[in-house]
Design a protein around this motif. Sequence first.
Motif, mmCIF file in Angstrom:
data_model
loop_
_atom_site.group_PDB
_atom_site.id
_atom_site.type_symbol
_atom_site.label_atom_id
_atom_site.label_comp_id
_atom_site.label_asym_id
_atom_site.label_seq_id
_atom_site.Cartn_x
_atom_site.Cartn_y
_atom_site.Cartn_z
ATOM 1 N N LEU A 1 0.817 -1.210 0.000
ATOM 2 C CA LEU A 1 0.000 0.000 0.000
ATOM 3 C C LEU A 1 0.853 1.263 0.000
ATOM 4 C CD1 LEU A 1 -2.618 1.625 0.268
ATOM 5 C CD2 LEU A 1 -2.512 1.242 2.740
ATOM 6 N N THR A 2 1.879 1.305 0.841
ATOM 7 C CA THR A 2 2.710 2.506 0.928
ATOM 8 C C THR A 2 3.390 2.799 -0.404
ATOM 9 O OG1 THR A 2 3.084 2.199 3.296
ATOM 10 C CG2 THR A 2 4.647 3.598 2.113
ATOM 11 N N ALA A 3 3.937 1.755 -1.030
ATOM 12 C CA ALA A 3 4.598 1.935 -2.324
ATOM 13 C C ALA A 3 3.603 2.420 -3.372
ATOM 14 C CB ALA A 3 5.242 0.633 -2.776
ATOM 15 N N ALA A 4 2.407 1.837 -3.377
ATOM 16 C CA ALA A 4 1.392 2.229 -4.350
ATOM 17 C C ALA A 4 0.943 3.666 -4.121
ATOM 18 C CB ALA A 4 0.193 1.284 -4.261
ATOM 19 N N ALA A 5 0.663 4.018 -2.875
ATOM 20 C CA ALA A 5 0.184 5.367 -2.567
ATOM 21 C C ALA A 5 1.232 6.419 -2.891
ATOM 22 C CB ALA A 5 -0.219 5.456 -1.099
ATOM 23 N N LEU A 6 2.483 6.143 -2.553
ATOM 24 C CA LEU A 6 3.553 7.102 -2.825
ATOM 25 C C LEU A 6 3.757 7.293 -4.324
ATOM 26 C CD1 LEU A 6 6.196 6.088 -0.134
ATOM 27 C CD2 LEU A 6 4.849 8.198 -0.199
ATOM 28 N N ALA A 7 3.718 6.188 -5.068
ATOM 29 C CA ALA A 7 3.939 6.285 -6.513
ATOM 30 C C ALA A 7 2.792 7.025 -7.188
ATOM 31 C CB ALA A 7 4.099 4.883 -7.109
ATOM 32 N N CYS A 8 1.558 6.715 -6.792
ATOM 33 C CA CYS A 8 0.399 7.398 -7.381
ATOM 34 C C CYS A 8 0.394 8.887 -7.022
ATOM 35 C CB CYS A 8 -0.893 6.742 -6.904
ATOM 36 S SG CYS A 8 -1.202 5.111 -7.618
ATOM 37 N N ALA A 9 0.725 9.191 -5.772
ATOM 38 C CA ALA A 9 0.755 10.587 -5.339
ATOM 39 C C ALA A 9 1.811 11.371 -6.111
ATOM 40 C CB ALA A 9 1.026 10.664 -3.836
ATOM 41 N N ASP A 10 2.963 10.753 -6.357
ATOM 42 C CA ASP A 10 4.025 11.438 -7.091
ATOM 43 C C ASP A 10 3.592 11.729 -8.522
ATOM 44 O OD1 ASP A 10 6.864 12.384 -7.234
ATOM 45 O OD2 ASP A 10 6.978 10.809 -8.750
ATOM 46 N N LEU A 11 2.928 10.758 -9.148
ATOM 47 C CA LEU A 11 2.452 10.968 -10.518
ATOM 48 C C LEU A 11 1.400 12.075 -10.574
ATOM 49 C CD1 LEU A 11 2.224 7.272 -11.708
ATOM 50 C CD2 LEU A 11 3.617 9.052 -12.752
ATOM 51 N N TYR A 12 0.508 12.086 -9.595
ATOM 52 C CA TYR A 12 -0.529 13.122 -9.582
ATOM 53 C C TYR A 12 0.082 14.487 -9.292
ATOM 54 C CZ TYR A 12 -4.999 15.415 -8.666
ATOM 55 O OH TYR A 12 -6.076 16.269 -8.699
ATOM 56 N N PHE A 13 1.028 14.535 -8.366
ATOM 57 C CA PHE A 13 1.719 15.798 -8.086
ATOM 58 C C PHE A 13 2.346 16.356 -9.352
ATOM 59 C CE2 PHE A 13 5.923 17.665 -7.584
ATOM 60 C CZ PHE A 13 5.603 18.855 -6.943
ATOM 61 N N ARG A 14 3.051 15.508 -10.080
ATOM 62 C CA ARG A 14 3.743 15.979 -11.276
ATOM 63 C C ARG A 14 2.762 16.461 -12.344
ATOM 64 N NH1 ARG A 14 7.675 11.598 -13.250
ATOM 65 N NH2 ARG A 14 6.574 10.136 -11.914
ATOM 66 N N ASP A 15 1.608 15.796 -12.449
ATOM 67 C CA ASP A 15 0.620 16.233 -13.435
ATOM 68 C C ASP A 15 0.028 17.584 -13.049
ATOM 69 O OD1 ASP A 15 -0.912 15.216 -15.911
ATOM 70 O OD2 ASP A 15 -2.498 15.965 -14.606
ATOM 71 N N VAL A 16 -0.306 17.758 -11.774
ATOM 72 C CA VAL A 16 -0.856 19.043 -11.332
ATOM 73 C C VAL A 16 0.189 20.146 -11.472
ATOM 74 C CG1 VAL A 16 -1.835 20.314 -9.386
ATOM 75 C CG2 VAL A 16 -2.511 17.944 -9.778
ATOM 76 N N ALA A 17 1.432 19.836 -11.142
ATOM 77 C CA ALA A 17 2.491 20.834 -11.269
ATOM 78 C C ALA A 17 2.680 21.266 -12.719
ATOM 79 C CB ALA A 17 3.805 20.277 -10.711
ATOM 80 N N ALA A 18 2.420 20.346 -13.652
ATOM 81 C CA ALA A 18 2.601 20.666 -15.067
ATOM 82 C C ALA A 18 1.383 21.352 -15.680
ATOM 83 C CB ALA A 18 2.908 19.384 -15.846
ATOM 84 N N ALA A 19 0.195 20.865 -15.323
ATOM 85 C CA ALA A 19 -1.018 21.328 -16.019
ATOM 86 C C ALA A 19 -2.054 21.956 -15.117
ATOM 87 C CB ALA A 19 -1.647 20.157 -16.777
ATOM 88 N N GLY A 20 -1.844 21.927 -13.802
ATOM 89 C CA GLY A 20 -2.847 22.429 -12.879
ATOM 90 C C GLY A 20 -3.825 21.330 -12.487
ATOM 91 N N PRO A 21 -4.725 21.620 -11.555
ATOM 92 C CA PRO A 21 -5.641 20.594 -11.036
ATOM 93 C C PRO A 21 -6.851 20.370 -11.929
ATOM 94 C CG PRO A 21 -6.037 22.649 -9.901
ATOM 95 C CD PRO A 21 -4.889 22.912 -10.866
ATOM 96 N N VAL A 22 -6.622 20.225 -13.221
ATOM 97 C CA VAL A 22 -7.747 20.139 -14.156
ATOM 98 C C VAL A 22 -8.560 18.862 -13.963
ATOM 99 C CG1 VAL A 22 -6.718 21.667 -15.870
ATOM 100 C CG2 VAL A 22 -6.249 19.229 -15.975
ATOM 101 N N VAL A 23 -7.913 17.771 -13.578
ATOM 102 C CA VAL A 23 -8.647 16.524 -13.344
ATOM 103 C C VAL A 23 -9.661 16.730 -12.227
ATOM 104 C CG1 VAL A 23 -8.448 14.137 -12.541
ATOM 105 C CG2 VAL A 23 -6.817 15.024 -14.220
ATOM 106 N N HIS A 24 -9.212 17.323 -11.137
ATOM 107 C CA HIS A 24 -10.105 17.602 -10.003
ATOM 108 C C HIS A 24 -11.247 18.522 -10.423
ATOM 109 C CE1 HIS A 24 -11.254 18.591 -5.835
ATOM 110 N NE2 HIS A 24 -11.407 19.814 -6.301
ATOM 111 N N ILE A 25 -10.929 19.590 -11.136
ATOM 112 C CA ILE A 25 -11.943 20.568 -11.515
ATOM 113 C C ILE A 25 -13.032 19.922 -12.371
ATOM 114 C CG2 ILE A 25 -12.389 22.671 -12.839
ATOM 115 C CD1 ILE A 25 -9.558 23.610 -12.009
ATOM 116 N N VAL A 26 -12.612 19.164 -13.386
ATOM 117 C CA VAL A 26 -13.588 18.577 -14.306
ATOM 118 C C VAL A 26 -14.418 17.496 -13.617
ATOM 119 C CG1 VAL A 26 -13.906 17.276 -16.448
ATOM 120 C CG2 VAL A 26 -12.199 19.112 -16.344
ATOM 121 N N LEU A 27 -13.781 16.625 -12.851
ATOM 122 C CA LEU A 27 -14.513 15.527 -12.224
ATOM 123 C C LEU A 27 -15.490 16.000 -11.158
ATOM 124 C CD1 LEU A 27 -11.783 12.740 -11.860
ATOM 125 C CD2 LEU A 27 -13.762 12.734 -13.386
#
Length: 204
Positions: free
Chosen positions: A91-117
């Motif tokens: 779980l820790t490995a999965a959560a950390l990896a997913c969080a890092d990917l989401y962080f990088r996407d938001v840092a690049a494009a903003g929280p558009v996934v959150h806004i749209v969903l």
Amino acid sequence: MNSARAQTTGRARLPPEVRRAQILDAAEALLQVHGGLPLPLDELGRAAGISKALIYAYFPDQHALANAVLSRRMEAMMAAGLAQAAAEPDLTAAALACADLYFRDVAAAGPVVHIVLRDPFMAGRVDAETERQRDRISRRLARAARRDLRLSAKEAVAALSLMTTIPEEAGRMAKAGDLSLERGRELTARLIGSSLRALSPEDG
């Protein structure tokens, strides 16, 4: 001659895929300015350097536009390994990896996934395949949280939803220039890790 005419009018003939990406780039930026949907198409046209009529040639309505923005961001995260990250048995490995990917996407494009969903405008209108992708990721993480943290199904979903705000807020700050990418990734990992440790049941 054609080149000169294009420069004079300010509207070069671009390949459809380039023009489409141009519209989506502008839509992502405006989503963060307005914080929700629908977007003002006159403003979107100006940002993309095209007419409002041309936007409709690519996206018949704003639901289609929002779904295209969402799909592009999800595809980018999936290409970066989101499904594999969520499938990590620990779980820790999965959560950390997913969080890092989401962080990088938001840092690049903003929280558009959150806004749209989360926007009421998209209720019942989110693309089915995108919803399936999101649900597969969520279910994998929720199952691991129920197993390792001994949470109920509702508690696991709530805990993961709360932890999602960590990479999202860190990503917002990194995109705004208030936090470096390196420091944002470090803080995200530390906060996710400490959250999981706080939720872990005590042995014995």
